[in-house]
Write a protein that holds these residues in place. Structure first.
Motif, PDB file in Angstrom:
ATOM      1  N   ILE A  49     -31.102  46.541  16.433  1.00 50.31           N
ATOM      2  CA  ILE A  49     -30.909  45.099  16.064  1.00 50.31           C
ATOM      3  C   ILE A  49     -30.967  44.336  14.984  1.00 50.31           C
ATOM      4  CG2 ILE A  49     -29.920  43.252  17.410  1.00 50.31           C
ATOM      5  CD1 ILE A  49     -29.232  45.366  19.415  1.00 50.31           C
TER       6      ILE A  49
ATOM      7  N   ASN B 286     -44.249  45.462  14.684  1.00 49.87           N
ATOM      8  CA  ASN B 286     -45.740  45.923  15.538  1.00 49.87           C
ATOM      9  C   ASN B 286     -46.103  46.805  15.226  1.00 49.87           C
ATOM     10  OD1 ASN B 286     -47.758  45.493  16.715  1.00 49.87           O
ATOM     11  ND2 ASN B 286     -46.248  45.959  19.449  1.00 49.87           N
ATOM     12  N   HIS B 287     -45.394  48.350  15.622  1.00 45.97           N
ATOM     13  CA  HIS B 287     -45.612  49.688  15.287  1.00 45.97           C
ATOM     14  C   HIS B 287     -45.566  49.934  14.061  1.00 45.97           C
ATOM     15  CE1 HIS B 287     -46.587  48.806  19.959  1.00 45.97           C
ATOM     16  NE2 HIS B 287     -47.985  49.549  19.296  1.00 45.97           N
ATOM     17  N   SER B 288     -43.706  49.438  13.646  1.00 47.86           N
ATOM     18  CA  SER B 288     -43.477  50.698  12.820  1.00 47.86           C
ATOM     19  C   SER B 288     -43.678  49.975  11.277  1.00 47.86           C
ATOM     20  CB  SER B 288     -41.466  50.441  13.318  1.00 47.86           C
ATOM     21  OG  SER B 288     -41.798  50.498  14.654  1.00 47.86           O
TER      22      SER B 288
ATOM     23  N   ASP C  39     -47.801  41.372  17.211  1.00 49.90           N
ATOM     24  CA  ASP C  39     -47.197  41.707  18.769  1.00 49.90           C
ATOM     25  C   ASP C  39     -46.928  40.452  19.793  1.00 49.90           C
ATOM     26  OD1 ASP C  39     -47.437  41.962  21.261  1.00 49.90           O
ATOM     27  OD2 ASP C  39     -48.666  42.889  21.513  1.00 49.90           O
TER      28      ASP C  39
ATOM     29  N   ASN D  73     -36.118  38.805  18.547  1.00 45.86           N
ATOM     30  CA  ASN D  73     -35.452  39.689  19.104  1.00 45.86           C
ATOM     31  C   ASN D  73     -35.992  41.325  19.880  1.00 45.86           C
ATOM     32  OD1 ASN D  73     -33.008  42.037  18.198  1.00 45.86           O
ATOM     33  ND2 ASN D  73     -34.735  42.991  16.847  1.00 45.86           N
TER      34      ASN D  73
ATOM     35  N   TYR E  25     -35.517  43.961  33.188  1.00 46.73           N
ATOM     36  CA  TYR E  25     -36.102  43.251  31.886  1.00 46.73           C
ATOM     37  C   TYR E  25     -34.401  42.568  32.383  1.00 46.73           C
ATOM     38  CZ  TYR E  25     -33.146  44.842  28.264  1.00 46.73           C
ATOM     39  OH  TYR E  25     -31.756  44.496  26.184  1.00 46.73           O
TER      40      TYR E  25
ATOM     41  N   LYS F 120     -34.013  38.565  30.109  1.00 49.14           N
ATOM     42  CA  LYS F 120     -32.654  38.369  29.470  1.00 49.14           C
ATOM     43  C   LYS F 120     -32.361  37.083  30.107  1.00 49.14           C
ATOM     44  CE  LYS F 120     -33.163  41.566  26.235  1.00 49.14           C
ATOM     45  NZ  LYS F 120     -33.960  41.163  25.065  1.00 49.14           N
TER      46      LYS F 120
ATOM     47  N   ILE G 134     -24.618  48.962  22.416  1.00 50.56           N
ATOM     48  CA  ILE G 134     -25.447  49.331  21.135  1.00 50.56           C
ATOM     49  C   ILE G 134     -25.636  50.610  20.780  1.00 50.56           C
ATOM     50  CG2 ILE G 134     -26.258  47.963  19.162  1.00 50.56           C
ATOM     51  CD1 ILE G 134     -23.795  46.037  20.693  1.00 50.56           C
TER      52      ILE G 134
ATOM     53  N   THR H 241     -28.731  52.282  19.211  1.00 51.34           N
ATOM     54  CA  THR H 241     -30.067  52.254  18.859  1.00 51.34           C
ATOM     55  C   THR H 241     -31.337  53.009  19.303  1.00 51.34           C
ATOM     56  OG1 THR H 241     -31.199  50.384  20.542  1.00 51.34           O
ATOM     57  CG2 THR H 241     -29.874  49.481  18.683  1.00 51.34           C
TER      58      THR H 241
HETATM   59  P1  NAP Z   1     -35.111  49.600  19.440  1.00 54.66           P
HETATM   60  O1  NAP Z   1     -34.344  50.072  18.493  1.00 54.66           O
HETATM   61  O2  NAP Z   1     -36.273  49.695  20.506  1.00 54.66           O
HETATM   62  O3  NAP Z   1     -36.071  48.198  18.372  1.00 54.66           O
HETATM   63  C1  NAP Z   1     -36.675  47.146  19.276  1.00 54.66           C
HETATM   64  C2  NAP Z   1     -37.877  46.232  18.111  1.00 54.66           C
HETATM   65  O4  NAP Z   1     -38.957  45.324  19.111  1.00 54.66           O
HETATM   66  C3  NAP Z   1     -39.181  46.983  18.024  1.00 54.66           C
HETATM   67  O5  NAP Z   1     -38.541  46.979  16.293  1.00 54.66           O
HETATM   68  C4  NAP Z   1     -39.893  47.067  17.882  1.00 54.66           C
HETATM   69  O6  NAP Z   1     -41.269  46.509  16.884  1.00 54.66           O
HETATM   70  C5  NAP Z   1     -39.784  45.550  18.105  1.00 54.66           C
HETATM   71  N1  NAP Z   1     -41.222  45.190  19.144  1.00 54.66           N
HETATM   72  C6  NAP Z   1     -40.894  45.714  20.400  1.00 54.66           C
HETATM   73  N2  NAP Z   1     -41.720  45.021  21.429  1.00 54.66           N
HETATM   74  C7  NAP Z   1     -41.905  43.819  20.161  1.00 54.66           C
HETATM   75  C8  NAP Z   1     -43.549  43.493  20.198  1.00 54.66           C
HETATM   76  N3  NAP Z   1     -44.545  42.918  21.037  1.00 54.66           N
HETATM   77  N4  NAP Z   1     -44.142  42.072  18.404  1.00 54.66           N
HETATM   78  C9  NAP Z   1     -43.056  42.635  18.037  1.00 54.66           C
HETATM   79  N5  NAP Z   1     -42.169  44.009  18.147  1.00 54.66           N
HETATM   80  C10 NAP Z   1     -41.907  44.595  18.706  1.00 54.66           C
HETATM   81  O7  NAP Z   1     -34.151  47.813  19.640  1.00 54.66           O
HETATM   82  P2  NAP Z   1     -32.793  47.469  20.526  1.00 54.66           P
HETATM   83  O8  NAP Z   1     -31.726  47.448  20.720  1.00 54.66           O
HETATM   84  O9  NAP Z   1     -32.694  47.495  18.858  1.00 54.66           O
HETATM   85  O10 NAP Z   1     -33.686  46.217  20.834  1.00 54.66           O
HETATM   86  C11 NAP Z   1     -33.200  44.860  19.880  1.00 54.66           C
HETATM   87  C12 NAP Z   1     -33.504  43.803  20.698  1.00 54.66           C
HETATM   88  O11 NAP Z   1     -31.637  43.601  21.532  1.00 54.66           O
HETATM   89  C13 NAP Z   1     -34.330  43.730  22.174  1.00 54.66           C
HETATM   90  O12 NAP Z   1     -34.320  42.212  23.223  1.00 54.66           O
HETATM   91  C14 NAP Z   1     -33.314  44.266  23.207  1.00 54.66           C
HETATM   92  O13 NAP Z   1     -33.003  43.964  25.269  1.00 54.66           O
HETATM   93  C15 NAP Z   1     -31.550  43.609  22.566  1.00 54.66           C
HETATM   94  N6  NAP Z   1     -30.445  44.672  23.496  1.00 54.66           N
HETATM   95  C16 NAP Z   1     -30.545  45.780  22.824  1.00 54.66           C
HETATM   96  C17 NAP Z   1     -29.424  46.139  23.653  1.00 54.66           C
HETATM   97  C18 NAP Z   1     -28.483  47.563  23.076  1.00 54.66           C
HETATM   98  O14 NAP Z   1     -28.323  48.219  23.948  1.00 54.66           O
HETATM   99  N7  NAP Z   1     -29.663  48.702  21.948  1.00 54.66           N
HETATM  100  C19 NAP Z   1     -28.192  46.183  23.996  1.00 54.66           C
HETATM  101  C20 NAP Z   1     -29.161  43.834  25.155  1.00 54.66           C
HETATM  102  C21 NAP Z   1     -29.766  43.963  24.447  1.00 54.66           C
HETATM  103  P3  NAP Z   1     -42.031  47.749  16.788  1.00 54.66           P
HETATM  104  O15 NAP Z   1     -41.552  49.065  16.269  1.00 54.66           O
HETATM  105  O16 NAP Z   1     -42.314  47.711  15.498  1.00 54.66           O
HETATM  106  O17 NAP Z   1     -42.957  48.362  17.288  1.00 54.66           O
END
Ligand code: NAP
Length: 243
Positions: free
Chosen positions: A12, A32-34, A58, A85, A150, A154, A183, A185
């Motif tokens: 996202i 952070n890691h990517s 981080d 995010n 979680y 939120k 979503i 991801t």
């Molecule tokens: P994702 O693909 O797993 O991406 C999560 C991102 O968060 C990664 O880019 C990761 O960065 C970053 N991250 C995690 N810990 C971090 C830290 N300590 N410092 C900096 N960056 C950090 O997940 P996503 O689905 O895109 O999620 C994005 C947001 O949407 C999140 O807040 C999630 O809770 C929310 N969300 C997602 C969904 C869904 O269905 N996917 C639904 C509701 C809400 P690195 O890889 O660089 O470590």
């Protein structure tokens, strides 16, 4: 105008960063890691004609978040739009949840919002302009078995957003939350097929959402023309939480 997106490299966050770049915002890309994904995103954003830089931090660690904002300010200027995010899951049932599962999720998802918002809002208050966009989740509204940590993080983001909105409404700063549903991801990729099927049955539009569909909502809140909307939670969830 500069937008900083936390956790921007994937999913996202990546879609939001590109949508903001398409809307003409310069972008500060936090990861952070990517590192590799962040670099490729940076290259892609620049092809859209805006300035872009990557910043490793981080965001659950205050000093790292503060350093990131200082570096972004030095190379790209002050942040006008902040998208909180970054997020993680550590799903398990309440009885099995370890204190470290609870703390990691609260620190990464909620405390990072406090750190980044508090730092970014100083320049926004001086400029009497700013946009804070916090990525919450539908489970912060309705809860979910196996996600006590979680969903608490939120729901905390939603309360935090509304309080910031009230505190800064008089200074041209809006704060809004987006509550994505299911979503497509990396975060949802790891779910078992039977869990995905069960979730799909609860979505009126009958399909998983795309990161781009969340990004469109974020771009709206980021633009100047959303100026009369603050303290709101917009569910981007295919109708999952409609009442
Ligand atoms: P994702 O693909 O797993 O991406 C999560 C991102 O968060 C990664 O880019 C990761 O960065 C970053 N991250 C995690 N810990 C971090 C830290 N300590 N410092 C900096 N960056 C950090 O997940 P996503 O689905 O895109 O999620 C994005 C947001 O949407 C999140 O807040 C999630 O809770 C929310 N969300 C997602 C969904 C869904 O269905 N996917 C639904 C509701 C809400 P690195 O890889 O660089 O470590």
């Amino acid at each position: 105008m500069l937008a900083l997106v936390t956790g921007a490299a994937k999913g996202i966050g990546r879609a939001i960063t590109l949508e903001l770049a398409r809307n003409g915002f310069d972008v500060a890309i936090n990861y952070n890691h990517s590192a590799e994904s962040a670099e490729s995103l940076c290259v892609e954003a620049r092809t859209l004609g805006v300035q872009a830089e990557t910043f490793r931090a981080d965001v659950s660690i205050h000093d790292e978040a503060a350093r990131m904002f200082a570096e972004a300010r030095a190379s790209l200027g002050t942040v006008s739009v902040l998208v909180n995010n970054a997020g993680i899951t550590r799903d398990t049932l309440l009885m099995r949840m370890k204190p470290e599962d609870w703390q990691a999720v609260l620190n990464t998802n909620l405390t990072s919002c406090f750190y980044c918002t508090q730092i970014a809002i100083k320049d926004m208050a001086k400029a009497r302009y700013g946009r804070i966009i916090n990525i919450a989740s539908v489970v912060g509204l309705i809860g979910n078995a196996g996600q006590c940590n979680y969903s608490a993080s939120k729901a905390g983001i939603i309360g935090f957003t509304k309080s910031v909105a009230r505190e800064y409404a008089g200074r041209g700063i809006t704060a809004n939350a987006i509550a994505p549903g299911f979503i497509d991801t990396g975060m949802t990729d790891i779910l078992k097929p039977e869990v995905k099927e069960a979730i799909l049955r609860t979505i009126p539009v009958g399909r998983i959402g795309s990161p781009q569909e969340v990004a469109k909502a974020a771009a709206f809140f980021a633009r100047e023309d959303s100026s009369y909307i603050t303290g709101q939670v917009l569910a981007v969830d295919g109708g999952m939480t409609m009442v």
